[in-house]
Design a protein around this motif. Structure first.
Motif, short mmCIF file in Angstrom:
data_model
loop_
_atom_site.label_atom_id
_atom_site.label_comp_id
_atom_site.label_asym_id
_atom_site.label_seq_id
_atom_site.Cartn_x
_atom_site.Cartn_y
_atom_site.Cartn_z
N GLU A 142 0.84 -1.20 0.00
CA GLU A 142 0.00 0.00 0.00
C GLU A 142 0.87 1.25 0.00
O GLU A 142 0.61 2.20 -0.75
N SER A 143 1.92 1.26 0.80
CA SER A 143 2.77 2.46 0.92
C SER A 143 3.48 2.79 -0.39
O SER A 143 3.78 3.96 -0.63
N VAL A 144 3.74 1.79 -1.23
CA VAL A 144 4.41 2.05 -2.51
C VAL A 144 3.43 2.15 -3.67
O VAL A 144 3.82 2.29 -4.81
N GLY A 145 2.13 2.08 -3.38
CA GLY A 145 1.12 2.31 -4.40
C GLY A 145 0.67 1.12 -5.20
O GLY A 145 -0.01 1.26 -6.20
N ILE A 146 1.02 -0.09 -4.76
CA ILE A 146 0.58 -1.29 -5.48
C ILE A 146 -0.91 -1.52 -5.27
O ILE A 146 -1.62 -1.91 -6.18
#
Length: 86
Positions: A33-37
């Protein structure tokens, strides 16, 4: 009585359930989530809620990572690379 069926996009799973079903840890899912996946919905209490589509995506990410595909390449394959660079 009509049975309700959740759609592919309905946010219905908590992070613990998704972690178990996807074969990942909650920490891995929060990282993705933090890297936008993945971008889960949030409940009124700010709890992450995932859909069947999110679950399928996370299973795909897990399978690709097991094949040693770099996360940047996975993001590009999934069309989420622009979110990783923000």
């Amino acid at each position: 009585m009509v049975a309700e069926h959740s759609s592919w996009e309905d946010p219905i799973y908590t992070i613990g359930v998704v972690a178990r079903l996807a074969g990942l840890t909650a920490r891995q899912i929060r990282y993705y989530e933090s890297v936008g996946i993945v971008s889960p919905a949030r409940s009124q209490g700010n709890q992450r809620l995932y859909s069947k589509a999110h679950l399928a995506l996370l299973k795909e990410v897990r399978a690709l990572r097991e094949e040693d595909v770099p996360l940047e390449a996975i993001s590009k394959l999934l069309g989420t690379e622009e979110r990783m660079t923000e």
